[in-house]
Design a protein around this motif. Sequence first.
Motif, PDB file in Angstrom:
ATOM      1  N   GLU A   1     137.739  23.915  -1.874  1.00 53.27           N
ATOM      2  CA  GLU A   1     139.038  24.239  -2.477  1.00 53.27           C
ATOM      3  C   GLU A   1     139.223  25.738  -2.346  1.00 53.27           C
ATOM      4  OE1 GLU A   1     139.531  22.709  -6.498  1.00 53.27           O
ATOM      5  OE2 GLU A   1     138.434  20.891  -5.952  1.00 53.27           O
TER       6      GLU A   1
ATOM      7  N   ASP B   1     141.507  16.041 -12.293  1.00 57.63           N
ATOM      8  CA  ASP B   1     142.660  16.842 -12.713  1.00 57.63           C
ATOM      9  C   ASP B   1     143.942  16.174 -12.220  1.00 57.63           C
ATOM     10  OD1 ASP B   1     144.561  18.747 -13.181  1.00 57.63           O
ATOM     11  OD2 ASP B   1     143.638  20.302 -11.943  1.00 57.63           O
TER      12      ASP B   1
ATOM     13  N   HIS C   1     140.193  13.334  -5.803  1.00 55.91           N
ATOM     14  CA  HIS C   1     138.742  13.305  -5.920  1.00 55.91           C
ATOM     15  C   HIS C   1     138.315  11.850  -6.085  1.00 55.91           C
ATOM     16  CE1 HIS C   1     138.751  17.626  -6.478  1.00 55.91           C
ATOM     17  NE2 HIS C   1     139.459  17.543  -7.571  1.00 55.91           N
TER      18      HIS C   1
ATOM     19  N   GLU D   1     133.095  18.186  -9.607  1.00 55.01           N
ATOM     20  CA  GLU D   1     132.924  18.730 -10.949  1.00 55.01           C
ATOM     21  C   GLU D   1     132.305  17.721 -11.905  1.00 55.01           C
ATOM     22  OE1 GLU D   1     136.879  20.432 -11.488  1.00 55.01           O
ATOM     23  OE2 GLU D   1     136.023  22.364 -10.936  1.00 55.01           O
TER      24      GLU D   1
HETATM   25  C1  GAL Z   1     139.200  22.719  -9.392  1.00 57.87           C
HETATM   26  C2  GAL Z   1     139.167  21.218  -9.422  1.00 57.87           C
HETATM   27  C3  GAL Z   1     140.487  20.607  -9.033  1.00 57.87           C
HETATM   28  C4  GAL Z   1     141.600  21.288  -9.756  1.00 57.87           C
HETATM   29  C5  GAL Z   1     141.586  22.748  -9.468  1.00 57.87           C
HETATM   30  C6  GAL Z   1     142.628  23.520 -10.225  1.00 57.87           C
HETATM   31  O1  GAL Z   1     138.236  23.236 -10.199  1.00 57.87           O
HETATM   32  O2  GAL Z   1     138.172  20.713  -8.593  1.00 57.87           O
HETATM   33  O3  GAL Z   1     140.438  19.254  -9.340  1.00 57.87           O
HETATM   34  O4  GAL Z   1     141.444  21.098 -11.122  1.00 57.87           O
HETATM   35  O5  GAL Z   1     140.365  23.292  -9.869  1.00 57.87           O
HETATM   36  O6  GAL Z   1     143.898  23.127  -9.934  1.00 57.87           O
END
Ligand code: GAL
Length: 869
Positions: free
Chosen positions: A449, A171, A314, A387
Motif C-alpha cells: 500500500e 477497512d 483484503h 493487518e
Molecule cells: C492500511 C490498511 C487498509 C486501509 C488503509 C488506510 O493500514 O491496510 O486497509 O485501512 O490503511 O486507508
Amino acid sequence: MSYLKRVPVPVGTLSPRPCLASDAPVLDLSGQWRFRLLPTADGPADFASAGFDDSGWEIKPVPSHFGTPAYTNANYPIPVEPPLVPDENPTGDHRVTFDLPPGWPAGDAALRFEGVDSCGRVWLNGVELGVTFGSRLPNEFAVGHLLRETGNVLAVRVHQWSPGTYLEDQDMWWWPGIFREVRLIARPAGGLDQVRVQAGFDHETGLGTLTVDGAEVVSGPDLSRPVRPWTAETPYLYDVVIRSGPETATIRVGFRTVSIEDGVLKVNGRRILFRGVNRHEFHPVTGRALSEEVMRADLELMRAHNVNAVRTSHYPPHPRFLDFCDELGFWVIDECDLETHGFEPFGWQGNPTDDPAWREALEDRARRMVLRDRHHPSVIMWSLGNEAGVGRNLGAMAAAMRALDSTRPLHYEGDRTCEHTDVNSRMYAPHDEVAQIGQSTTRPFILCEYGHAMGNGPGGLSEYQRLFETFERCQGGFIWEWIDHGIASERGFLYGGDFGEELHDGSFICDGLVFPDRTPSPGLAEYKKVIEPIRITRDGIENRYDFRSLEGFSLRWGYDGGGGGELPCPPLRPGEQAPLEVPPGSGWCTVSALDPAGHEIAWGQWQDSPSRHELPAIPDGPLERGPEVRLDVWRAPIDNDQFGGRPPKLAQLWRDAGLHRMKQRTISLDPLRVRLAPAAANFGLLATYRWEPQADGSVRLEVEVEPDGQWHVPLPRVGLRFALPASLGIAQWFGGGPGEAYPDSRQAAKMGLHRMSVDQMQTPYVFPQENGARIDVRWASLTDSGGNGLRIEGDTPFLFTARRWTTEQLDAARHTSELVPSDRIWVNVDAAQHGLGSGSCGPVALPAYVLHPKRLRIALRFVRLGNGV
Ligand code: GAL
C-alpha cells in the motif's frame, strides 16, 4: 446457536473445489427472494419449513446486502471478547422457492454460496444443512438427496455479527448479506472435484508444461511443447478441455512461472514491476454485490490508466474477477479473508492470529482460497491477509498454502522478518525509507500500500516511481486504493457517521483513485502518467514494459504553434531505447505513444520556441480598474492536511495559527501597503500592491509579499483572490491541463490551451476540500458565452482556481450537496501552494513541496475581453 459461540469454521460443508465452468447443470438462484429483518440472532427458526407463509415478507434481490451499513476502519464495532458477539445482532432471514429445470439429473448436487457476510445458517426443504463461514469464500453443501422437482424451499439466516467478524475487520463498510451468487450445481459421480491444473513456462527452452491432476486432458496443448507464455502484458490463454468421469470443463490456461532469483521477483525469467492498485469490491448502490460488467469495467479502466496489478485487498475477490484478470492481463496478489486489526489497541492481546484455538479457522481460510483460485495464471502471489498482527497461526496458514501450491511466493505485510513469507512488504513507507530498503534488502520488496488516494492527492508518486526504477529489488507497489466507498444518496455520497453509527471513522472510507461512481479522479490521471510504460523525451523513446515490444504502436506528434502528424514507432523490445526524429516546429511539442487500439499510453512534451499562445492579449477596450484583490493564504484543508503528520495535524496547526482568519491593517496608501496577520499572533505578512494602468488599456498589478515576525507553520497557499460576476462561467487558459494539478502531483498536466466551464473545473471530492487548481498557467480568462470578460496574464506561471463558492464555504461543507453556487465566481491566482503529500495515511509532502513563508512577487496584467466584466 452454538455456532455463534465457537471459532468460525464452516459446519456441514463439502471439501473446497475450484470454481470451474463445466458441463454439469447449474441453476442460478439469484433473483427475487423473500426477506425479513430481525434485531437478534435467536428468532424462531420456523421459517425454514417448506410450509411457512412468507407472503408478508419483503421482496429482496439476492445477491444483496441488508440492514444499515456502518463504517469503522480498525475498531471492532462490537465489544471485543472473541469469539462472542452481542445479542443485538441484525439478522436477515431469506427464503426462496425454486423448481428444478427440466432434465435435471438425479444424484448429487452442491448448493454453492460464493459469499455470505458474515455467516449463514442454511436449510433446504426444512432440513438443516449447516453454517457458512468465511464471508468472501465459497461454502458448498451436499443437497442432492433433498431435491424435489418442484417447490424446493431454500432458507438462509444471515447474521451481521458472528465469530467470523473477528477475522474480518477490513477497512470497509460492515454490511451483511448474501452478497454473491447462490447456485445449485449438479455433481456427477466421479466428476471434476479435486482437479489441479498447473501450467509452467521455461523461458530458456520456450517450453510450456501442463500438469493436470484429478482429470484427463481431452484437448489442449501437448503436455510439454513450445507455447506462447502468459504475462500481464501478453495475456495469452489456451483453452484446455479436461474430463473426469461424466464431467467435462474448459479451462483457460496461461503458461507462466513465478520465481525469486537473487532477491528479485521474476515471471518467466524477468523482473516485473508492479504498477498496482488495491481493490476492494464496491459499488455505491449495491455495496459489495458487483455485476460482472462492473468487475470488467474496473479492469478496463485500470488498464486504460497503465495499471498492471491488483492486490485483492483484503479478501479473495468474486471468482469471475480473476477470470477477467487472466483474460485482460493483470498481476494479482490474491489475499486471504483475514484481518484482526481491532486487536491492535490492546497490544494484540487475544489476537486470533496467535491463539491455537483459532488455528483451524485460519488454516481453513487459507486452504479454501488456494483451492478456489490456484488455476488462475493472473494470481502470482498469495497473501495471508492484512493487518492481523503476528502469530503462530500465520505459520499454519503459510504451510497450508505451500502444501497446496508451491509455485507462488507468499506475502504478508505484517511478517516483517519474512518468517513465513517470501517478499519484503511495507505499507506507506516514506521515500527515504524505500531508498534505504532498496539498498539493503535481500528479498523482493513491494509497497503493498502506498500513495493514499484520499481526497486531493496523493502527492509524491513520481518520486516513488524513480525509486522503483533505481533499485532492482524495489518492485513497485499498489496505491491505496482503487475506489471511494461512498454510498449514493441525494446528499452526495455518504460515508462513516452518515448512518448514525455510534463509532465510526468518517470519510476515511473515501480514499480511492476513482470516485464512488467510478469517475477517475485527478489522482488516477497522475498515476497513469507516473507509471507510463513508455518514456518519451526530446532525446528519444524508451520501452519500459517488462515483456511487450512496441510493435504495432504508433507515435503522434504536434506543435501548439501548428503542424503535426504520425511517426513510425520503433518496435523496441523491453528496455530498449531509440532516438526520436520529430520534424521541427514552433512552440510546445507533444509526442504521444498510442497502443495498437489507438489509446494514448504515454506522452512527452518539450518547448522548442516561445508559443504563440503565450503572447500578451490585445485588449478589446480599456479596463477601468482591476478587480478588488485580496491576499489569500487559506485553502479548505485537504484530507492530507487534515490527517497529515504527527499530531497536531497540519490543518490543525494552520487553524491554531489562525491562517483562516487573517486580519488586515493598512500601513500606507500609495502604494498600498498592508500587514495581514491573525489575531493573537505576532507573525504576519507584509504586502505591497502597485497598480499601473497601461497605455493599451490593460492594468498591471504587482504584489510583493514578505513574511514578518516568527513563523512556525508553512502556508497553505500564497496568492490573490477576487470575485467576478457569475455570468463569466467559461474558463480558458494556457498552461497545464486539462485536469487539476498541484506542485507534487502535476505529471499529468499537459501544457496547452484549455477551455472548460467553471463548473467542470471542480473536482467533486466526496468530502469537500481544496480542489480544481490548474498549474503552470501563463494566462487565464473568464468570459460569458459572448466572449465578454477578463483575461489575467502572469509575469510568471501561476496556479489558477475558479469556483462558484468561497473557500470558506468549501471549508465548511461536509457533503458535495452543500456546495451551492453563489452570485459570484471566486478566482484564486496563486504564486504557490503547499504540496499535497499523502499524509492522510503515509508521508506528508516532501520537503521540496513545503511552502515556507518567504518573499514572493506576483505580477499580473488584467485585460478586458469584449465588453469586459
Ligand atoms: C492500511 C490498511 C487498509 C486501509 C488503509 C488506510 O493500514 O491496510 O486497509 O485501512 O490503511 O486507508
